[in-house]
Design a protein around this motif. Structure first.
Motif, short mmCIF file in Angstrom:
data_model
loop_
_atom_site.label_atom_id
_atom_site.label_comp_id
_atom_site.label_asym_id
_atom_site.label_seq_id
_atom_site.Cartn_x
_atom_site.Cartn_y
_atom_site.Cartn_z
N PHE A 73 45.64 12.49 82.59
CA PHE A 73 44.33 12.61 83.50
C PHE A 73 44.49 12.31 84.87
O PHE A 73 43.95 12.99 85.62
CB PHE A 73 43.35 11.93 82.51
N LYS A 74 45.11 11.17 84.95
CA LYS A 74 45.45 10.57 86.28
C LYS A 74 46.18 11.58 87.42
O LYS A 74 45.85 11.90 88.50
CB LYS A 74 45.81 9.16 86.51
N ALA A 75 47.19 12.31 86.75
CA ALA A 75 48.08 12.93 87.33
C ALA A 75 47.47 14.33 87.45
O ALA A 75 47.63 14.75 88.88
CB ALA A 75 49.21 13.39 86.37
N GLN A 134 44.08 14.73 88.16
CA GLN A 134 43.25 14.45 89.26
C GLN A 134 43.96 14.18 90.55
O GLN A 134 43.39 14.52 91.53
CB GLN A 134 42.54 13.01 88.98
N LYS A 135 45.25 13.47 90.53
CA LYS A 135 45.87 13.25 91.68
C LYS A 135 46.09 14.55 92.55
O LYS A 135 46.01 14.75 93.75
CB LYS A 135 46.97 12.34 91.88
N ARG A 194 43.04 16.22 93.77
CA ARG A 194 42.55 15.54 95.17
C ARG A 194 43.48 15.81 96.18
O ARG A 194 42.97 16.04 97.26
CB ARG A 194 42.58 14.20 94.79
N ILE A 210 45.54 8.98 79.54
CA ILE A 210 45.46 8.23 80.74
C ILE A 210 46.27 8.80 81.65
O ILE A 210 46.08 9.28 83.06
CB ILE A 210 45.24 6.78 80.49
N PHE A 211 47.65 8.84 81.56
CA PHE A 211 48.47 9.35 82.73
C PHE A 211 48.43 10.65 82.93
O PHE A 211 48.37 11.27 84.28
CB PHE A 211 50.15 9.33 81.91
#
Length: 155
Positions: A21-23, A25-26, A29, A18-19
């Motif tokens: 994946f979010k990193a 994505q950020k 973005r 999760i970490f």
């Protein structure tokens, strides 16, 4: 591996996934947002443009689901982009109750945004070996398949 990815203590693999994946994505973005500003668009506007380029003639609901923003937010973005001549609304003859959205032919002819976005990923991975690229692809395919399997109706 980058030091900042090793700092948190992970109690299990799902937290690390999760970490990461979010990193990723950020980072994506933020960099897309930076590129979009060079062309006078906000990040959400760029997301909508990319969504319509991949899914032309979408409805507002379909586009909202595609880019992960609320219908009211997407509606506001569409209104601004229609005003700028980027997006067009069309009412199909066979179903006058819906409105289909697409990029205007003029915008598609005169923009380089899709190419820049596609080049962004190519440029980001150009330093990777063939083996590393294959690992990225396989990892993303495995994650994709697991997530899709999770949402399949059970028998």
């Amino acid at each position: 591996m980058s030091q900042n990815l090793d700092l948190p203590l992970w109690s299990n693999a799902s937290e690390r996934i999760i970490f990461l994946f979010k990193a990723v994505q950020k980072i994506y973005r933020d960099q897309i947002f930076e590129k979009s500003q060079q062309y006078g668009f906000t990040g959400p506007q760029m997301g909508l443009i990319l969504g319509l380029s991949k899914h032309p003639y979408s409805t507002l609901n379909e586009l909202s689901e595609c880019i992960g923003l609320s219908k009211s937010t997407v509606s506001g973005i569409v209104n601004r982009l229609v005003g700028q001549g980027v997006v067009i609304r069309e009412i199909p003859e066979n179903n006058r109750r819906i409105v289909r959205l697409s990029l205007s032919p003029e915008f598609e002819r005169n923009n380089v945004i899709k190419e820049l976005i596609n080049n962004y990923i190519s440029d980001s991975i150009k330093g990777a070996s063939d083996e590393e690229i294959e690992k990225i692809i396989v990892g993303l395919e495995v994650l994709h398949d697991l997530l899709c399997k999770e949402h399949e109706p059970s028998e």
